[in-house]
Design an enzyme around this catalytic site. Structure first.
Site, PDB file in Angstrom:
ATOM      1  N   LYS A 177       0.644  -1.459   0.308  1.00 26.24           N
ATOM      2  CA  LYS A 177      -0.261   0.063  -0.261  1.00 26.24           C
ATOM      3  C   LYS A 177       0.924   1.466   0.393  1.00 26.24           C
ATOM      4  O   LYS A 177       0.218   2.333  -0.232  1.00 26.24           O
ATOM      5  CB  LYS A 177      -1.048   0.074   1.594  1.00 26.24           C
ATOM      6  CG  LYS A 177      -1.956  -1.186   0.907  1.00 26.24           C
ATOM      7  CD  LYS A 177      -3.087  -0.730   2.307  1.00 26.24           C
ATOM      8  CE  LYS A 177      -4.227  -1.661   2.454  1.00 26.24           C
ATOM      9  NZ  LYS A 177      -5.334  -1.333   2.974  1.00 26.24           N
ATOM     10  N   ASP A 232     -10.309   2.961   1.433  1.00 27.94           N
ATOM     11  CA  ASP A 232     -10.548   2.157   2.963  1.00 27.94           C
ATOM     12  C   ASP A 232     -11.156   3.212   3.713  1.00 27.94           C
ATOM     13  O   ASP A 232     -12.138   2.956   4.715  1.00 27.94           O
ATOM     14  CB  ASP A 232      -9.304   2.371   3.771  1.00 27.94           C
ATOM     15  CG  ASP A 232      -8.344   0.628   2.692  1.00 27.94           C
ATOM     16  OD1 ASP A 232      -9.059   0.190   2.972  1.00 27.94           O
ATOM     17  OD2 ASP A 232      -7.204   0.594   3.194  1.00 27.94           O
TER      18      ASP A 232
END
Ligand code: ATR
Length: 285
Positions: A72, A109
């Site tokens: 990420k 997210d």
């Protein structure tokens, strides 16, 4: 022409994302595929470029991918366009290949966290409120960003390793974080409108999360990012005290929507049938 996407990480075999996106691909009857790719940080860019080329050679289109641990952060400096939430959070969980072949880095997210709460409660109640966040690991970053967007005016951040919470607070300058000692968490419960566990405590095979919810205000809510088990002891405690308790599986389901829509052109729905199907995967069925 098949539209292709997938999830990359290392390791990747336990990812629920292929099951989740596969469900939507079948539900919406798309000529599309979503696969898992085991990829290490040093080969991430060449893997993406290779998939773009291989798909084009077959007449298909590689539309992008989700990224999970440890990728990420790897890609933040390598995408052509880093969208604002991803820049603020410092991590990309969704890559979209644009029509002009550029790579767009997003972070969904935070919106996944917010949409999961919004499915259960009216978020207006949190404007100007106080949140208590337990844990300052990778999962906490996007959640802190989302909480600030929701309008919380104070976010108390309590982590076993205090220095890690302080570093996180420094790096998220726009988020109104106050760092608190881990041992203070019980004393802070009474001030919270929302409590979020972002630690791994309470997960199957991990130690329990020890916190007393006795002083929690009526009307306060509790959520956990742990979803194995789905009903953690923290959520059980909250529910038995008459509080709203929201499990962590919804965050995973909701964060997936934006990528699916960007790659495949259909806005997918998170419903009970999807939840049940993903849960079966979690239980190894
Ligand atoms: P991720 O990046 O996936 O969120 P992580 O970085 O290992 O995973 O973070 C896990 C979180 O759980 C951290 O906040 C960690 O606290 P530390 O920063 O002090 O390590 C927390 N955590 C894990 N085990 C814990 C324990 N036994 N007691 C308290 N906190 C714990």
């Amino acid at each position: 022409m098949t539209l292709r996407a997938g999830v990359m990480g290392f390791p990747i075999s336990h990812s629920l994302s292929p099951r989740l996106h596969g469900y939507w691909i079948r539900k919406y009857d798309l000529d599309a595929s979503y696969d898992a790719f085991e990829v290490k940080p040093e080969t991430l860019m060449e893997t993406i470029e290779g998939l773009k080329r291989d798909c084009a050679a077959k007449g298909d289109v590689f539309r992008g991918c989700n990224l999970t641990i440890p990728l990420k952060e790897t890609i933040v400096d390598q995408v052509d366009v880093l969208e604002s939430a991803a820049a603020e959070i410092g991590a990309v969980n969704t890559v979209v290949v644009g029509a002009d072949d550029r790579l767009f880095g997003r972070n969904t997210d935070g919106i996944g966290f917010t949409d999961n709460l919004a499915a259960e409660i009216d978020l207006n109640r949190f404007k100007g409120g106080t949140a208590l966040i337990l844990g300052a690991g990778g999962a906490a970053r996007a959640i802190l960003y989302a909480l600030a967007q929701m309008g919380f005016s104070k976010i108390l951040l309590s982590n076993r390793t205090r220095a890690r919470a302080e570093d996180l607070a420094k790096s998220l300058k726009k988020v109104p974080i106050e760092v608190a000692d881990w041992d203070m968490r019980d004393a802070l419960v009474s001030t919270a409108d929302l409590i979020v566990n972002t630690t791994s405590l309470g997960m199957r095979g991990q130690p329990p999360l020890q916190i007393s919810l006795k002083a929690l205000k009526a009307g306060a809510a509790v959520t956990d990012i742990v979803y194995t088990p789905l009903e953690t002891d923290l959520l059980k405690d909250a529910r038995s005290g008459g509080h709203i308790a929201i499990d962590g599986l919804g965050m995973l389901l909701h964060q997936a929507k934006a990528g699916f829509e960007a790659w495949f052109g259909v806005k997918p729905e998170v419903d009970d049938a999807l939840r049940a199907f993903v849960l079966q995967g979690l239980n190894g069925d």
